[in-house]
Design an enzyme around this catalytic site. Structure first.
Site, PDB file in Angstrom:
ATOM      1  CB  CYS A  98      -0.891   0.168   1.280  1.00 14.93           C
ATOM      2  SG  CYS A  98      -2.262  -1.317   1.003  1.00 14.93           S
TER       3      CYS A  98
ATOM      4  CG  HIS B 196      -3.157   3.516   2.202  1.00 10.90           C
ATOM      5  ND1 HIS B 196      -3.399   3.253   0.896  1.00 10.90           N
ATOM      6  CD2 HIS B 196      -3.149   2.359   2.932  1.00 10.90           C
ATOM      7  CE1 HIS B 196      -3.911   1.937   0.888  1.00 10.90           C
ATOM      8  NE2 HIS B 196      -3.668   1.633   2.032  1.00 10.90           N
TER       9      HIS B 196
ATOM     10  CG  ASN C  71      -6.684  -0.499   0.963  1.00  8.80           C
ATOM     11  OD1 ASN C  71      -6.004  -0.140   0.043  1.00  8.80           O
ATOM     12  ND2 ASN C  71      -5.982  -0.993   2.017  1.00  8.80           N
TER      13      ASN C  71
HETATM   14  C1  LIG Z   1      -9.792  -5.244   9.445  1.00 11.50           C
HETATM   15  C2  LIG Z   1     -10.507  -4.477  10.479  1.00 11.50           C
HETATM   16  C3  LIG Z   1     -11.499  -3.504   9.919  1.00 11.50           C
HETATM   17  C4  LIG Z   1     -11.094  -5.131  11.627  1.00 11.50           C
HETATM   18  O1  LIG Z   1     -11.662  -4.163  12.466  1.00 11.50           O
HETATM   19  P1  LIG Z   1     -11.449  -4.298  14.037  1.00 11.50           P
HETATM   20  O2  LIG Z   1     -11.946  -3.381  14.885  1.00 11.50           O
HETATM   21  O3  LIG Z   1      -9.803  -4.382  14.139  1.00 11.50           O
HETATM   22  O4  LIG Z   1     -12.205  -5.702  14.299  1.00 11.50           O
HETATM   23  P2  LIG Z   1     -11.671  -6.820  15.107  1.00 11.50           P
HETATM   24  O5  LIG Z   1     -10.551  -7.825  14.199  1.00 11.50           O
HETATM   25  O6  LIG Z   1     -11.074  -6.834  16.282  1.00 11.50           O
HETATM   26  O7  LIG Z   1     -12.704  -7.756  15.244  1.00 11.50           O
HETATM   27  C5  LIG Z   1     -13.860  -7.517  16.086  1.00 11.50           C
HETATM   28  C6  LIG Z   1     -14.859  -8.507  15.934  1.00 11.50           C
HETATM   29  O8  LIG Z   1     -15.668  -8.403  14.518  1.00 11.50           O
HETATM   30  C7  LIG Z   1     -15.746  -9.505  13.784  1.00 11.50           C
HETATM   31  N1  LIG Z   1     -15.520  -9.241  12.533  1.00 11.50           N
HETATM   32  C8  LIG Z   1     -14.298  -9.278  11.556  1.00 11.50           C
HETATM   33  N2  LIG Z   1     -15.019  -9.036  10.377  1.00 11.50           N
HETATM   34  C9  LIG Z   1     -16.012  -8.878  10.566  1.00 11.50           C
HETATM   35  C10 LIG Z   1     -16.983  -8.432   9.321  1.00 11.50           C
HETATM   36  N3  LIG Z   1     -16.804  -8.160   8.093  1.00 11.50           N
HETATM   37  N4  LIG Z   1     -18.351  -8.284   9.709  1.00 11.50           N
HETATM   38  C11 LIG Z   1     -18.727  -8.570  11.098  1.00 11.50           C
HETATM   39  N5  LIG Z   1     -17.825  -8.853  11.969  1.00 11.50           N
HETATM   40  C12 LIG Z   1     -16.620  -9.020  11.689  1.00 11.50           C
HETATM   41  C13 LIG Z   1     -14.501 -10.486  14.416  1.00 11.50           C
HETATM   42  O9  LIG Z   1     -14.492 -11.588  14.344  1.00 11.50           O
HETATM   43  C14 LIG Z   1     -14.622  -9.849  15.901  1.00 11.50           C
HETATM   44  O10 LIG Z   1     -15.426 -10.878  16.629  1.00 11.50           O
HETATM   45  P3  LIG Z   1     -15.280 -11.315  18.103  1.00 11.50           P
HETATM   46  O11 LIG Z   1     -14.958  -9.928  18.909  1.00 11.50           O
HETATM   47  O12 LIG Z   1     -16.180 -12.163  18.519  1.00 11.50           O
HETATM   48  O13 LIG Z   1     -13.855 -11.932  17.826  1.00 11.50           O
HETATM   49  C15 LIG Z   1      -9.501  -3.482  11.137  1.00 11.50           C
HETATM   50  O14 LIG Z   1      -8.603  -4.367  11.822  1.00 11.50           O
HETATM   51  C16 LIG Z   1      -8.495  -3.045  10.092  1.00 11.50           C
HETATM   52  O15 LIG Z   1      -8.796  -1.888   9.325  1.00 11.50           O
HETATM   53  N6  LIG Z   1      -7.168  -3.051  10.057  1.00 11.50           N
HETATM   54  C17 LIG Z   1      -6.380  -2.560   9.041  1.00 11.50           C
HETATM   55  C18 LIG Z   1      -6.717  -3.219   7.672  1.00 11.50           C
HETATM   56  C19 LIG Z   1      -5.723  -2.419   6.728  1.00 11.50           C
HETATM   57  O16 LIG Z   1      -5.716  -1.005   6.753  1.00 11.50           O
HETATM   58  N7  LIG Z   1      -5.072  -3.290   6.060  1.00 11.50           N
HETATM   59  C20 LIG Z   1      -4.452  -2.643   4.775  1.00 11.50           C
HETATM   60  C21 LIG Z   1      -3.091  -1.913   5.472  1.00 11.50           C
HETATM   61  S1  LIG Z   1      -2.588  -1.221   4.380  1.00 11.50           S
END
Ligand SMILES: CC(C)(COP(=O)(O)OP(=O)(O)OC[C@H]1O[C@@H](n2cnc3c(N)ncnc32)[C@H](O)[C@@H]1OP(=O)(O)O)[C@@H](O)C(=O)NCCC(=O)NCCS
Length: 332
Positions: free
Chosen positions: A116, A256, A286
């Protein structure tokens, strides 16, 4: 003679027609519009559906958009860089194909892979070729067909990514506009948190790697989120401090588009108002290497000559950084 700086003199963009909405994803995985919107800020993303079309298809369209707007002959372009995590094929350079297709007959061309951060690192590369006085027109394209490496049964990744391409032309400037400063970093210890494990030299494709879904992107979202927030915000704050920029001096943040919460945290750390934060994540998700140029392309009409823009990005590797650039033109 005044020092040569490297300015962006034109931008272009392309996103595929097909819109994949949060509602559509509800039919594919256990998720819902409310969760995706509040956790990421994304409402829909574009998916390239054309049969046999890869990343170059979008890169070419973004380049053609730019060339038309700038009114240049493609044969004037000296160098084409394509930042991408999803090249058309491994080995043969996507950039070389793009160059031939757009008629850049006098250019050399190569790909740049920094996940990214590809476009951000590409800005530094493009600018260096201009500042050295060696070349006059460098076309930097950020393009990714993320849908080609996404598992649409994995709710932790399929909600985030989309397809698209953006382009920026770098040319010499003697008014002191263009790229002013950069702070770029990488940390290879982060590679296991965001990667596509198979298909490279460590794990070539086999029947097993396909069965085990190792050709799709994997990410440990929470860890990536933590690193992205702190590193992107630190980098942007650092570039402001080094250049004595206060919140009043910064006209725009072009960050980004990975997650709205990461962008908000960066803006917060910089102390800038919401109106200065340019975002299109709700419409495209993204798009990896394409996010920064797509923001420029979407908001081009609002950018004014002399505006101070802070760019910031974070990506797999890990790779990250920030660039301070003075905008060089008013759009027609
Ligand atoms: C992926 C992302 C959106 C997840 O959000 P988060 O707030 O961190 O959520 P978590 O991973 O802690 O998950 C929280 C809960 O939601 C659930 N969950 C994950 N994806 C889900 C979805 N699409 N829909 C519903 N629930 C979801 C998880 O299983 C978890 O459940 P639990 O608490 O029962 O275990 C976030 O971590 C993120 O944006 N990370 C960076 C991604 C990124 O920028 N990537 C590219 C880098 S360049």
């Amino acid at each position: 003679m005044s020092k040569l700086s490297a300015a962006i003199t034109a931008v272009g963009g392309y996103v595929p027609e097909f819109k994949m909405t949060n509602k559509m994803l509800e039919d594919l995985v256990d998720t819902n519009d409310e969760w995706i919107t509040t956790r990421t800020g994304i409402k829909e993303r574009r998916i390239l559906k054309e049969k046999g079309a890869g990343t170059s298809y979008m890169a070419i369209k973004a380049a053609e958009d730019l060339i038309k707007k700038r009114g240049i002959d493609p044969s004037e372009i000296d160098l084409i860089l394509v930042g991408t995590a999803t090249p058309d094929t491994l080995v043969a350079s996507t950039a070389a194909y793009v160059a031939s297709e757009i008629g850049a007959t006098n250019a050399f061309a190569f790909d740049l892979l920094a996940a990214c951060s590809s476009f951000l690192f590409g800005m530094s590369t493009a600018a260096s070729f201009i500042e050295s006085g060696k070349y006059k027109k460098v076309l930097l394209i950020g393009a990714d067909k993320m849908s080609s490496i996404i598992d649409y049964t994995d709710r932790t990744t399929c909600i985030i990514f989309g397809d698209g391409a953006g382009a920026a032309l770098f040319e010499p400037n003697e008014e002191g506009l263009g790229l002013q400063d950069e702070y770029l970093r990488s940390d290879g210890s982060g590679r296991s948190y965001l990667s596509m494990n198979a298909g490279g030299s460590i794990m070539p494709a086999t029947e097993e790697t396909v069965k085990d879904k190792q050709h799709f992107i994997f990410q440990e979202g929470r860890t990536v989120f933590k690193f992205a927030v702190s590193n992107m915000a630190d980098a942007a704050a650092n570039i402001m401090e080094r250049n004595d920029l206060t919140d009043k001096d910064v006209d725009w943040l072009v960050a980004h588009q990975a997650n709205k919460r990461i962008i908000d945290a960066t803006a917060n750390r910089m102390g800038i108002e919401d109106e200065k934060v340019l975002m299109n994540i709700e419409r495209y998700g993204n798009t990896t290497s394409a996010t920064l140029p797509l923001v420029l392309s979407d908001y081009e009409s609002q950018l004014k000559k002399g505006d101070n823009i802070v760019f910031a990005a974070f990506g797999g590797g890990f790779t990250w950084g920030s660039i301070y650039l003075k905008w060089a033109y008013n759009s027609k």
